[in-house]
Motif scaffolding. Sequence first.
Motif, short mmCIF file in Angstrom:
data_model
loop_
_atom_site.label_atom_id
_atom_site.label_comp_id
_atom_site.label_asym_id
_atom_site.label_seq_id
_atom_site.Cartn_x
_atom_site.Cartn_y
_atom_site.Cartn_z
N HIS A 53 0.97 -1.26 0.06
CA HIS A 53 -0.02 -0.09 0.16
C HIS A 53 0.85 1.37 0.08
CE1 HIS A 53 -3.59 -2.52 0.33
NE2 HIS A 53 -3.34 -2.69 1.66
N ILE A 54 1.95 1.03 0.54
CA ILE A 54 3.08 2.21 0.45
C ILE A 54 3.30 2.80 -1.04
CG2 ILE A 54 5.30 3.25 1.00
CD1 ILE A 54 5.40 1.13 3.07
N ILE A 55 3.42 2.08 -1.86
CA ILE A 55 3.79 2.49 -3.46
C ILE A 55 2.63 3.43 -3.85
CG2 ILE A 55 4.20 1.91 -5.82
CD1 ILE A 55 5.31 -1.06 -4.32
N PRO A 56 1.35 3.02 -4.03
CA PRO A 56 0.48 3.84 -4.46
C PRO A 56 0.30 5.36 -3.66
CG PRO A 56 -0.56 1.79 -3.98
CD PRO A 56 0.68 1.88 -3.51
N LEU A 57 0.56 5.26 -2.45
CA LEU A 57 0.62 6.44 -1.62
C LEU A 57 1.72 7.37 -1.83
CD1 LEU A 57 -0.58 7.73 1.09
CD2 LEU A 57 1.50 6.87 2.35
N VAL A 58 2.85 6.83 -2.11
CA VAL A 58 3.84 7.56 -2.77
C VAL A 58 3.75 8.17 -4.04
CG1 VAL A 58 6.56 7.42 -3.41
CG2 VAL A 58 5.70 6.33 -1.15
N GLU A 59 3.13 7.29 -4.88
CA GLU A 59 2.94 7.66 -6.47
C GLU A 59 2.02 9.05 -6.22
OE1 GLU A 59 1.63 4.16 -8.05
OE2 GLU A 59 3.84 3.60 -8.83
N ARG A 60 1.19 8.84 -5.38
CA ARG A 60 -0.22 10.07 -5.24
C ARG A 60 0.31 11.12 -4.77
NH1 ARG A 60 -4.70 10.53 -8.05
NH2 ARG A 60 -5.97 12.13 -6.87
N LEU A 61 1.13 11.18 -3.61
CA LEU A 61 1.49 12.26 -2.87
C LEU A 61 2.82 12.99 -2.84
CD1 LEU A 61 -0.76 11.29 0.39
CD2 LEU A 61 -1.35 12.70 -1.60
N ASN A 62 4.03 12.03 -2.75
CA ASN A 62 5.35 12.50 -2.77
C ASN A 62 5.63 13.33 -4.00
OD1 ASN A 62 7.81 12.10 -1.40
ND2 ASN A 62 8.40 10.98 -2.93
N ASN A 63 6.14 14.34 -3.67
CA ASN A 63 6.70 15.30 -4.69
C ASN A 63 5.70 16.13 -5.33
OD1 ASN A 63 9.54 15.07 -4.02
ND2 ASN A 63 9.42 13.10 -5.24
N LYS A 64 4.64 16.13 -4.70
CA LYS A 64 3.36 16.78 -5.32
C LYS A 64 2.91 18.01 -4.50
CE LYS A 64 2.29 13.57 -8.34
NZ LYS A 64 3.10 12.55 -8.30
N LYS A 65 2.64 19.21 -5.05
CA LYS A 65 1.86 20.43 -4.29
C LYS A 65 0.60 19.79 -3.42
CE LYS A 65 2.25 24.33 -5.71
NZ LYS A 65 2.11 25.72 -6.64
N TRP A 66 0.18 20.60 -2.61
CA TRP A 66 -0.83 20.45 -1.73
C TRP A 66 -2.12 21.05 -2.35
CZ3 TRP A 66 -1.55 16.67 1.96
CH2 TRP A 66 -0.22 16.22 2.41
N GLU A 67 -3.40 20.55 -2.60
CA GLU A 67 -4.29 21.04 -3.35
C GLU A 67 -5.00 22.47 -2.42
OE1 GLU A 67 -7.02 18.13 -4.57
OE2 GLU A 67 -5.17 16.99 -5.89
N ARG A 68 -4.77 22.28 -1.28
CA ARG A 68 -5.59 23.53 -0.60
C ARG A 68 -4.67 24.53 -0.24
NH1 ARG A 68 -10.01 20.86 3.69
NH2 ARG A 68 -11.25 19.94 2.04
N PHE A 69 -5.50 25.72 0.08
CA PHE A 69 -4.86 26.75 0.59
C PHE A 69 -3.71 27.32 -0.07
CE2 PHE A 69 -5.80 24.09 4.38
CZ PHE A 69 -6.85 24.84 4.76
N ASN A 70 -3.59 26.94 -1.55
CA ASN A 70 -2.70 27.68 -2.49
C ASN A 70 -1.22 27.71 -1.93
OD1 ASN A 70 -2.11 28.84 -4.91
ND2 ASN A 70 -2.49 31.03 -4.06
N SER A 71 -1.07 26.34 -1.18
CA SER A 71 0.34 26.25 -0.69
C SER A 71 1.34 26.06 -1.49
CB SER A 71 0.21 25.15 0.57
OG SER A 71 1.63 25.01 1.05
N GLU A 72 2.72 26.42 -1.40
CA GLU A 72 3.76 26.11 -2.19
C GLU A 72 4.51 25.05 -1.78
OE1 GLU A 72 4.42 27.56 -5.02
OE2 GLU A 72 2.84 28.66 -4.92
N LYS A 73 4.07 24.61 -0.56
CA LYS A 73 4.74 23.00 -0.02
C LYS A 73 4.57 22.00 -0.94
CE LYS A 73 4.53 24.56 5.01
NZ LYS A 73 4.26 24.08 6.05
N ILE A 74 5.80 21.22 -0.85
CA ILE A 74 5.90 19.70 -1.76
C ILE A 74 5.59 18.83 -0.77
CG2 ILE A 74 6.94 18.44 -3.34
CD1 ILE A 74 5.98 21.37 -4.58
#
Length: 165
Positions: A53-74
């Motif tokens: 289950h880790i692989i899909p989590l990493v593929e979906r979230l890792n090195n991606k910008k957060w969708e809420r709050f117009n954040s620049e965080k990765i």
Amino acid sequence: MIKNIPNKYTQKMLLTTIDEHFHGTYDFFYLPIDFKNKCNVGYAFINMTQPIHIIPLVERLNNKKWERFNSEKICSISYARIQGRSALISHFQNSSLMHEDKRCRPILFVLEGSAATGEQESFPGSAGAGGSGTLPTVRPSPADDAASTGAPAPSVVAGGPGGEA
């Protein structure tokens, strides 16, 4: 471990984001809160029930910008120091944070046996947290079994910008 979480994310918001694709694949979640500032500290702990289950989590979230709050965080996903459901329970069940608001505590989810719903379950009590003083026996999770065989442990931490592992 999930890192670089925007500080405005609440536990409910982050769980909603995670559950869009991963409901029923993790059995522990904790988003630490800075009680003085009333916001998260930029990282969270999540225990995936199976290493796969880790692989899909990493593929979906890792090195991606957060969708809420117009954040620049990765978002950054990494392994946490403490691995497995039973080790996480042991680490947190006697913590002073278990006396804080329920919205600020670690959460367990029912994912084993006939009651496996993915819904929240009570965190085991402790003598210091208003419990009976008798600690329940914690069953090892599949993640703990994987760790004992030398397989990578499924606990990961993810966080927002500025978060630390």
